[in-house]
Design a protein around this motif. Structure first.
Motif, PDB file in Angstrom:
ATOM      1  N   HIS A 121       0.832  -1.204   0.000  1.00  0.00           N
ATOM      2  CA  HIS A 121       0.000   0.000   0.000  1.00  0.00           C
ATOM      3  C   HIS A 121       0.866   1.253   0.000  1.00  0.00           C
ATOM      4  CE1 HIS A 121      -3.364  -2.573   1.768  1.00  0.00           C
ATOM      5  NE2 HIS A 121      -3.685  -2.278   0.545  1.00  0.00           N
ATOM      6  N   PHE A 133       2.973   1.095  -3.629  1.00  0.00           N
ATOM      7  CA  PHE A 133       2.240   1.331  -4.872  1.00  0.00           C
ATOM      8  C   PHE A 133       1.531   2.688  -4.913  1.00  0.00           C
ATOM      9  CE2 PHE A 133       1.774  -3.557  -5.550  1.00  0.00           C
ATOM     10  CZ  PHE A 133       3.145  -3.625  -5.766  1.00  0.00           C
ATOM     11  N   THR A 134       1.506   3.388  -3.765  1.00  0.00           N
ATOM     12  CA  THR A 134       0.963   4.753  -3.809  1.00  0.00           C
ATOM     13  C   THR A 134       2.107   5.773  -3.814  1.00  0.00           C
ATOM     14  OG1 THR A 134       0.781   4.804  -1.404  1.00  0.00           O
ATOM     15  CG2 THR A 134      -1.205   4.225  -2.617  1.00  0.00           C
ATOM     16  N   LEU A 194      -0.253  -2.257 -11.337  1.00  0.00           N
ATOM     17  CA  LEU A 194      -0.418  -0.943 -10.706  1.00  0.00           C
ATOM     18  C   LEU A 194      -1.652  -0.219 -11.230  1.00  0.00           C
ATOM     19  CD1 LEU A 194       3.282   0.311 -10.710  1.00  0.00           C
ATOM     20  CD2 LEU A 194       1.909  -0.220  -8.715  1.00  0.00           C
ATOM     21  N   LYS A 196      -9.143   3.163  -0.851  1.00  0.00           N
ATOM     22  CA  LYS A 196      -8.103   2.639  -1.758  1.00  0.00           C
ATOM     23  C   LYS A 196      -8.203   3.302  -3.131  1.00  0.00           C
ATOM     24  CE  LYS A 196      -7.362  -1.877   0.290  1.00  0.00           C
ATOM     25  NZ  LYS A 196      -7.707  -3.291   0.203  1.00  0.00           N
ATOM     26  N   ALA A 217      -6.713   6.651  -2.803  1.00  0.00           N
ATOM     27  CA  ALA A 217      -5.251   6.522  -2.656  1.00  0.00           C
ATOM     28  C   ALA A 217      -4.594   5.963  -3.916  1.00  0.00           C
ATOM     29  CB  ALA A 217      -4.936   5.633  -1.463  1.00  0.00           C
ATOM     30  N   THR A 218      -5.368   5.752  -4.965  1.00  0.00           N
ATOM     31  CA  THR A 218      -4.901   5.254  -6.272  1.00  0.00           C
ATOM     32  C   THR A 218      -4.395   3.814  -6.251  1.00  0.00           C
ATOM     33  OG1 THR A 218      -2.592   5.994  -6.158  1.00  0.00           O
ATOM     34  CG2 THR A 218      -4.207   7.612  -6.964  1.00  0.00           C
ATOM     35  N   ILE A 219      -4.756   3.062  -5.234  1.00  0.00           N
ATOM     36  CA  ILE A 219      -4.355   1.651  -5.210  1.00  0.00           C
ATOM     37  C   ILE A 219      -5.308   0.847  -6.080  1.00  0.00           C
ATOM     38  CG2 ILE A 219      -4.244  -0.395  -3.717  1.00  0.00           C
ATOM     39  CD1 ILE A 219      -3.349   1.489  -1.505  1.00  0.00           C
TER      40      ILE A 219
END
Lengths: 515, 287
Positions: free
Chosen positions: A389, A392-393, A513, B46, B49-51
């Motif tokens: 988390h 990938f952010t 992604l 999420k 948060a762009t996940i």
């Protein structure tokens, strides 16, 4: 009893309902496809002098059973040797430890679910062997017993023994996976290659293959009428196909003592589980982490009890990847037990002093293989450690993070090969140095890409092991670091494969992604 | 500073939605997201948060579509996920340095800032120990520290108080209030008391949809004059629950003391002042 069977069933389901197991099955199918070469193939798997059997049921059944027993014993161990560790990681072990299940029952359930996993692969290979029979047979009819009997007596008991050994190694060596891996390889080599060929001692062969191979040799000796030993080769032998002659192999009737011995091996396995039960930690493991790690000296307490946002220093933007590479290198260095670095240092010293013809093709791949636990999670550790988390952010994770991981891995591999690189540099052998650098990038990218695609590390560990095993046996097409090929064409070929591998890794991570 | 979530859906399969046609506009201050487990709170966070990407809809921050330009929000985002891990072989200082590098943060101030964060979160004494040896609360505080590394303008906390002791909870609430002066803070929880004292706005979610949004007074007004307390026998509880929304029960000498929400209170009930928890239960039970 019902609850015991349920634990085995659900453990088995949990392990087989994964993407990586599906890939493993596909690879098993692909490998099984090569166990009996197609009639015009340029390799052989089992060959006695210049002879191979007519393609009848017995030949297909016995050859695939032998190949399965030997190869799946070796690879299967690496596939299943983390079942207890997985319970530790997922914390299922802590729940299990608080239930009334006895240690013996728990270990036995793990043995049996290991066995079921391997049995699933054996079944897949069994079906493939029948399919191969229909594809290639020399006009013979299918005799199903010629398939069933060797499979029941050769690989299946062997898989049980391997399932037991995997648990024994896990219990004794706990989290020292590298010792488990090396220790089993040593044990396997001793069992596979040093056991006696004496007819009276076939019962001592845990893989159950020697009796069949001896019978094949006898049959060929009768045909060519020689008294001395005939040369039986097992494994993938390239070339020399033109002179192949065929002989009739119709299987053999196994002596009762041999059949009993197969059961005895399984019983011995159970006894060994009873013996090691008192050593089982029951998940009461103290995490042995380093007590302290040096931190900057300016860290001195000022007794600020709260974060005052207005007093926090402002952040500066820095998109360079140097810090990431540094931390990735630190993570690679700290992965595993510190004392295992002694083995790396020994390999490093050997590369500096022993003759080049041993150092380059033999010591280098072994030294690099010892980094398998580092490379296997080089690009999947975010997911493995649940840090994804954050990762990938982050800012441009594909371009910055993945690149830094690959750079760090390559630096490690090149550093380990440094003595050899210096020696080649002194000899003005630029080609070999380029081969080593490309080989380092290749193997790092292989670990990274497989980790990204499968989101696990097992497949790479097994594949790297197989590649290294093939390197040691000088099988040319697995030479990823130019140890056997010294020409620029091969280097170009290696570079192309490396680029393709890297592209797959980057595209897949990019897709992950985005989605 | 404006975050607009417009008609966002997340479809898992033909009949299963994580979020369904969800819209909300968030401005500076603290938005408390309340909802039972499976309401879609983490799915929404999420996505911001762009996940994760929505199946439909758009998410716009200051007129920038973050589904097309994820890095726009990532540069100004601090995100504390509900369930996160750490690299156990790094110490807290190294881990924060690593996260800073991931966020593209560096420069001469970084080390001092990490020290300030560690000290403010009472982690300085343990800063040289591997995080693998930390307790759950200590790891949570490392997680909080990493959200602040890049001077975020949008901060997302998903169940942030898990593992924190009461004193740390108070300090954390103060920190959030301080943050909200200049930022959008989205705070998700299913513990109403984590939100009711600090949130400027509250959104209640259920089954992937927005049930209601407003400030606390507006939400509490929904149950105004509907909250009562009475005492019943233990045997009557099941039948009582079938007819009223029970907020809480407590054993007393006379029987069970029940706080409940109803438009038709039983005789002998006393009216009580409604609070956010009553409103939350009312909204999630009637929908």
């Amino acid at each position: 009893m019902k609850t015991f069977l349920s634990t085995i069933k659900f453990d088995y389901l949990q392990r087989t309902r994964s993407y990586s197991f599906l890939i493993t099955l596909c690879i098993s199918l692909a490998i099984a496809y090569t166990f009996v070469p197609e009639p015009n193939a340029t390799y052989s798997t089992i060959r006695i002098a210049d002879h191979v059997g007519y393609y009848n049921s017995a030949w297909f059944g016995y050859v695939t059973a032998i190949m399965t027993s030997i190869f799946l014993s070796l690879i299967g161990f690496y596939l299943i040797n983390n079942s207890i560790n997985k319970d530790e990681i997922t914390k299922i072990g802590h729940i299990t430890a608080s239930t009334p299940i006895t240690n013996f029952r728990y270990l036995l359930s793990k043995v049996l679910s290991n066995f079921l996993v391997l049995l699933t692969i054996v079944c897949i290979i069994f079906l493939m062997s029948i399919l191969l029979f229909f594809l290639y047979n020399d006009g013979y009819s299918l005799e199903i017993l010629d398939f069933l009997i060797p499979y029941f007596l050769i690989p299946i008991p062997a898989m049980f023994v391997i399932s037991v050994l995997a648990i024994i190694f896990e219990v004794i060596f706990r989290k020292y996976s590298i010792i488990q891996n090396i220790g089993f390889f040593f044990l396997f080599s001793v069992l596979a290659f040093s056991s006696s060929n004496q007819e009276t001692q076939y019962e001592l062969d845990p893989f159950g293959t020697k009796i069949v191979m001896h019978h094949m040799e006898e049959t060929v000796r009768d045909i060519i009428q020689v008294e001395e030993q005939t040369n039986l080769s097992i494994g993938y032998v390239l070339g020399n196909i033109e002179e192949t002659q065929k002989f009739e192999f119709n299987g053999l009737s196994f002596p009762v003592s041999f059949i009993a011995s197969r059961l005895m091996w399984m019983l011995l396995g159970l006894i060994l589980i009873v013996i090691i039960t008192p050593l089982f930690h029951r998940f009461n493991m103290k995490e042995k982490l380093r007590n302290t790690i040096s931190t900057p000296k300016f860290l001195q307490k000022e007794n600020n009890q709260e974060i005052i946002l207005s007093e926090l220093k402002k952040s500066n933007t820095d998109y360079r990847i140097f810090s990431l590479v540094k931390t990735e290198l630190m993570l690679l260095y700290r992965k595993g037990k510190r004392w295992l670095w002694i083995i790396n240092i020994i390999g490093f010293v050997l590369l500096a002093f022993i003759p080049m013809d041993i150092a380059y093709p033999l010591i280098l791949p072994i030294l690099w293989f010892l980094q398998v636990h580092r490379l296997s999670e080089i690009s999947s550790k975010e997911v493995y450690n649940n840090v994804h988390h954050f990762a990938f952010t982050s800012h441009k994770p594909l371009r910055r993070l993945l690149t830094s991981q690959i750079i760090a891995g390559t630096i490690l591999m090149i550093l380990l090969a440094l003595p050899l690189i210096v020696r080649f540099f002194i000899l003005f052998d630029l080609l070999s140095n380029l081969n080593i650098v490309v080989g380092a990038i290749f193997i790092v990218l292989l670990g990274s890409t497989i980790g990204i695609v499968t989101k696990g590390k097992k497949l790479f560990e097994i594949l790297f092991f197989m590649i290294t095993y093939a390197n040691i046996n000088k099988i040319p097409f697995t030479d990823y670091f130019g140890g056997l090929h010294h020409n620029s064409n091969y280097l170009i070929y290696l570079i192309m494969i490396t680029v393709i591998l890297g592209t797959i890794g980057f595209l897949t991570r990019g897709y992950q992604l985005r989605n | 500073m404006k975050l607009e979530i417009k008609n966002v859906s997340k479809k898992y399969n033909r009949n299963k939605y994580g979020l369904k046609d969800f819209s909300i506009t968030i401005e500076k201050g603290i938005l408390g997201l309340l909802g039972p487990n499976g309401a879609g709170k983490s799915t929404l966070l999420k996505m911001i948060a762009t996940i994760s990407k929505p199946t439909d809809g758009t998410i716009i921050l200051n007129r920038n579509n973050i589904l097309k330009d994820a890095n726009y929000i990532r540069k100004q985002l601090g995100f504390l996920p509900q369930d996160f891990g750490v690299y156990p072989n790094l110490n807290a200082f190294e881990f924060l340095e690593y996260i800073a590098a991931l966020k593209g943060i560096g420069g001469p101030n970084l080390k001092t800032k990490i020290q300030q964060l560690l000290e403010g979160l009472n982690l300085l004494d343990a800063a040289n120990k591997p995080i693998g040896s930390y307790s759950g609360g200590m790891k949570q505080r490392v997680g909080i520290a990493q959200t602040l590394l890049n001077d975020p303008k949008i901060v997302i906390f998903d169940e942030p108080t898990v593992g924190l002791d009461p004193e740390e909870r108070v300090r954390f609430r103060n920190l959030i209030s301080d943050l909200a002066q200049d930022c959008i803070v989205i705070l998700s929880s299913h513990i109403v008391s984590d939100i009711d004292t600090i949130a400027d706005q509250v959104a209640v979610m259920k089954n992937g949809g927005l049930l209601s949004q407003g400030n606390q007074e507006q939400l509490i007004k929904l149950v105004d004059q509907k909250v009562f307390e009475t005492i019943i026998n233990k045997e009557e509880l099941k039948n009582f629950k079938d007819n009223h929304i029970v907020v809480s029960t407590a054993r007393k000498v006379q029987g069970l003391s029940i706080r409940y929400i109803s438009e038709n209170p039983i005789t002998g009930s006393t009216s009580k002042k409604a609070n956010l928890e009553d409103a939350y239960l009312y909204l999630t039970k009637i929908n």
